[in-house]
Design a protein around this motif. Sequence first.
Motif, PDB file in Angstrom:
ATOM      1  N   GLY A  64       8.786 -10.455 -29.275  1.00  0.00           N
ATOM      2  CA  GLY A  64       8.847  -9.081 -29.739  1.00  0.00           C
ATOM      3  C   GLY A  64       7.808  -8.179 -29.096  1.00  0.00           C
ATOM      4  O   GLY A  64       7.690  -7.010 -29.436  1.00  0.00           O
ATOM      5  N   ARG A  65       7.035  -8.746 -28.166  1.00  0.00           N
ATOM      6  CA  ARG A  65       6.050  -7.930 -27.458  1.00  0.00           C
ATOM      7  C   ARG A  65       6.720  -7.218 -26.281  1.00  0.00           C
ATOM      8  O   ARG A  65       7.749  -7.642 -25.788  1.00  0.00           O
ATOM      9  N   ILE A  66       6.098  -6.143 -25.843  1.00  0.00           N
ATOM     10  CA  ILE A  66       6.598  -5.372 -24.711  1.00  0.00           C
ATOM     11  C   ILE A  66       5.809  -5.770 -23.468  1.00  0.00           C
ATOM     12  O   ILE A  66       4.580  -5.695 -23.467  1.00  0.00           O
ATOM     13  N   GLU A  67       6.527  -6.182 -22.436  1.00  0.00           N
ATOM     14  CA  GLU A  67       5.909  -6.437 -21.139  1.00  0.00           C
ATOM     15  C   GLU A  67       6.262  -5.234 -20.268  1.00  0.00           C
ATOM     16  O   GLU A  67       7.432  -4.903 -20.121  1.00  0.00           O
ATOM     17  N   PHE A  68       5.245  -4.552 -19.733  1.00  0.00           N
ATOM     18  CA  PHE A  68       5.535  -3.347 -18.966  1.00  0.00           C
ATOM     19  C   PHE A  68       4.522  -3.146 -17.855  1.00  0.00           C
ATOM     20  O   PHE A  68       3.418  -3.688 -17.873  1.00  0.00           O
ATOM     21  N   THR A  69       4.940  -2.367 -16.865  1.00  0.00           N
ATOM     22  CA  THR A  69       4.084  -2.022 -15.738  1.00  0.00           C
ATOM     23  C   THR A  69       3.926  -0.518 -15.697  1.00  0.00           C
ATOM     24  O   THR A  69       4.911   0.213 -15.677  1.00  0.00           O
ATOM     25  N   MET A  70       2.674  -0.071 -15.712  1.00  0.00           N
ATOM     26  CA  MET A  70       2.365   1.353 -15.559  1.00  0.00           C
ATOM     27  C   MET A  70       2.054   1.604 -14.095  1.00  0.00           C
ATOM     28  O   MET A  70       1.456   0.762 -13.428  1.00  0.00           O
ATOM     29  N   ARG A  71       2.480   2.785 -13.616  1.00  0.00           N
ATOM     30  CA  ARG A  71       2.263   3.131 -12.213  1.00  0.00           C
ATOM     31  C   ARG A  71       1.778   4.570 -12.125  1.00  0.00           C
ATOM     32  O   ARG A  71       2.214   5.442 -12.861  1.00  0.00           O
ATOM     33  N   ARG A  72       0.832   4.818 -11.189  1.00  0.00           N
ATOM     34  CA  ARG A  72       0.342   6.172 -10.937  1.00  0.00           C
ATOM     35  C   ARG A  72      -0.130   6.248  -9.495  1.00  0.00           C
ATOM     36  O   ARG A  72      -0.422   5.217  -8.876  1.00  0.00           O
ATOM     37  N   LEU A  73      -0.215   7.442  -8.957  1.00  0.00           N
ATOM     38  CA  LEU A  73      -0.799   7.623  -7.639  1.00  0.00           C
ATOM     39  C   LEU A  73      -2.288   7.326  -7.713  1.00  0.00           C
ATOM     40  O   LEU A  73      -2.923   7.532  -8.751  1.00  0.00           O
ATOM     41  N   SER A  74      -2.841   6.828  -6.621  1.00  0.00           N
ATOM     42  CA  SER A  74      -4.268   6.483  -6.640  1.00  0.00           C
ATOM     43  C   SER A  74      -5.154   7.724  -6.743  1.00  0.00           C
ATOM     44  O   SER A  74      -6.254   7.648  -7.267  1.00  0.00           O
ATOM     45  N   SER A  75      -4.671   8.859  -6.246  1.00  0.00           N
ATOM     46  CA  SER A  75      -5.431  10.098  -6.387  1.00  0.00           C
ATOM     47  C   SER A  75      -4.473  11.280  -6.358  1.00  0.00           C
ATOM     48  O   SER A  75      -3.386  11.199  -5.809  1.00  0.00           O
ATOM     49  N   TRP A 101      -4.301  10.246 -16.594  1.00  0.00           N
ATOM     50  CA  TRP A 101      -3.692  10.623 -15.318  1.00  0.00           C
ATOM     51  C   TRP A 101      -2.385  11.352 -15.604  1.00  0.00           C
ATOM     52  O   TRP A 101      -1.313  10.744 -15.658  1.00  0.00           O
ATOM     53  N   PRO A 102      -2.450  12.680 -15.771  1.00  0.00           N
ATOM     54  CA  PRO A 102      -1.252  13.450 -16.138  1.00  0.00           C
ATOM     55  C   PRO A 102      -0.099  13.224 -15.154  1.00  0.00           C
ATOM     56  O   PRO A 102      -0.305  13.118 -13.947  1.00  0.00           O
ATOM     57  N   LYS A 103       1.096  13.139 -15.714  1.00  0.00           N
ATOM     58  CA  LYS A 103       2.294  12.858 -14.928  1.00  0.00           C
ATOM     59  C   LYS A 103       2.489  13.852 -13.784  1.00  0.00           C
ATOM     60  O   LYS A 103       2.844  13.469 -12.666  1.00  0.00           O
ATOM     61  N   ALA A 104       2.239  15.122 -14.026  1.00  0.00           N
ATOM     62  CA  ALA A 104       2.473  16.151 -13.010  1.00  0.00           C
ATOM     63  C   ALA A 104       1.601  15.946 -11.771  1.00  0.00           C
ATOM     64  O   ALA A 104       2.042  16.194 -10.658  1.00  0.00           O
ATOM     65  N   ALA A 105       0.377  15.489 -11.950  1.00  0.00           N
ATOM     66  CA  ALA A 105      -0.538  15.331 -10.826  1.00  0.00           C
ATOM     67  C   ALA A 105      -0.484  13.936 -10.208  1.00  0.00           C
ATOM     68  O   ALA A 105      -0.601  13.776  -9.003  1.00  0.00           O
ATOM     69  N   SER A 150       0.829  -1.198   0.000  1.00  0.00           N
ATOM     70  CA  SER A 150       0.000   0.000   0.000  1.00  0.00           C
ATOM     71  C   SER A 150       0.867   1.253   0.000  1.00  0.00           C
ATOM     72  O   SER A 150       0.810   2.066   0.898  1.00  0.00           O
ATOM     73  N   ASP A 151       1.674   1.390  -1.024  1.00  0.00           N
ATOM     74  CA  ASP A 151       2.557   2.551  -1.126  1.00  0.00           C
ATOM     75  C   ASP A 151       1.865   3.741  -1.783  1.00  0.00           C
ATOM     76  O   ASP A 151       2.482   4.752  -2.061  1.00  0.00           O
ATOM     77  N   GLY A 152       0.558   3.627  -2.020  1.00  0.00           N
ATOM     78  CA  GLY A 152      -0.196   4.727  -2.599  1.00  0.00           C
ATOM     79  C   GLY A 152      -0.262   4.711  -4.117  1.00  0.00           C
ATOM     80  O   GLY A 152      -0.910   5.565  -4.712  1.00  0.00           O
ATOM     81  N   PHE A 153       0.386   3.739  -4.749  1.00  0.00           N
ATOM     82  CA  PHE A 153       0.406   3.676  -6.206  1.00  0.00           C
ATOM     83  C   PHE A 153      -0.522   2.579  -6.715  1.00  0.00           C
ATOM     84  O   PHE A 153      -0.685   1.539  -6.090  1.00  0.00           O
ATOM     85  N   VAL A 154      -1.099   2.837  -7.867  1.00  0.00           N
ATOM     86  CA  VAL A 154      -1.895   1.850  -8.593  1.00  0.00           C
ATOM     87  C   VAL A 154      -1.011   1.344  -9.725  1.00  0.00           C
ATOM     88  O   VAL A 154      -0.400   2.139 -10.442  1.00  0.00           O
ATOM     89  N   ARG A 155      -0.924   0.040  -9.869  1.00  0.00           N
ATOM     90  CA  ARG A 155      -0.080  -0.547 -10.914  1.00  0.00           C
ATOM     91  C   ARG A 155      -0.904  -1.479 -11.793  1.00  0.00           C
ATOM     92  O   ARG A 155      -1.793  -2.165 -11.305  1.00  0.00           O
TER      93      ARG A 155
END
Length: 82
Positions: free
Chosen positions: A69-80, A51-55, A25-30
């Motif tokens: 050849g596919r990309i495996e990636f994890t997106m992360r953002r704050l929950s709010s 979810w703009p990067k600045a906010a 629970s580090d506050g990020f949504v992944r």
Amino acid sequence: MAKLPKSPSMDGLKKRIRDHRQAESDGFVRSRYVLSREEARAKAREWFDAWPKAAYWTEVESWRLDEDGRIEFTMRRLSSAD
């Protein structure tokens, strides 16, 4: 009549569970994706538009190219955003 051994303390297990939950629970949504290069770019753009990067501190947390050849990636953002 033999005495039964005392039950072990659960303090160690309780601490490990509490520490694990706090780490999660580090506050990020992944979200993790495995997509073609074009689809991966579109998905990342979707995240940055929604979810703009600045906010939300949105970022591609990690990525790798798999054998197909596919990309495996994890997106992360704050929950709010505050």
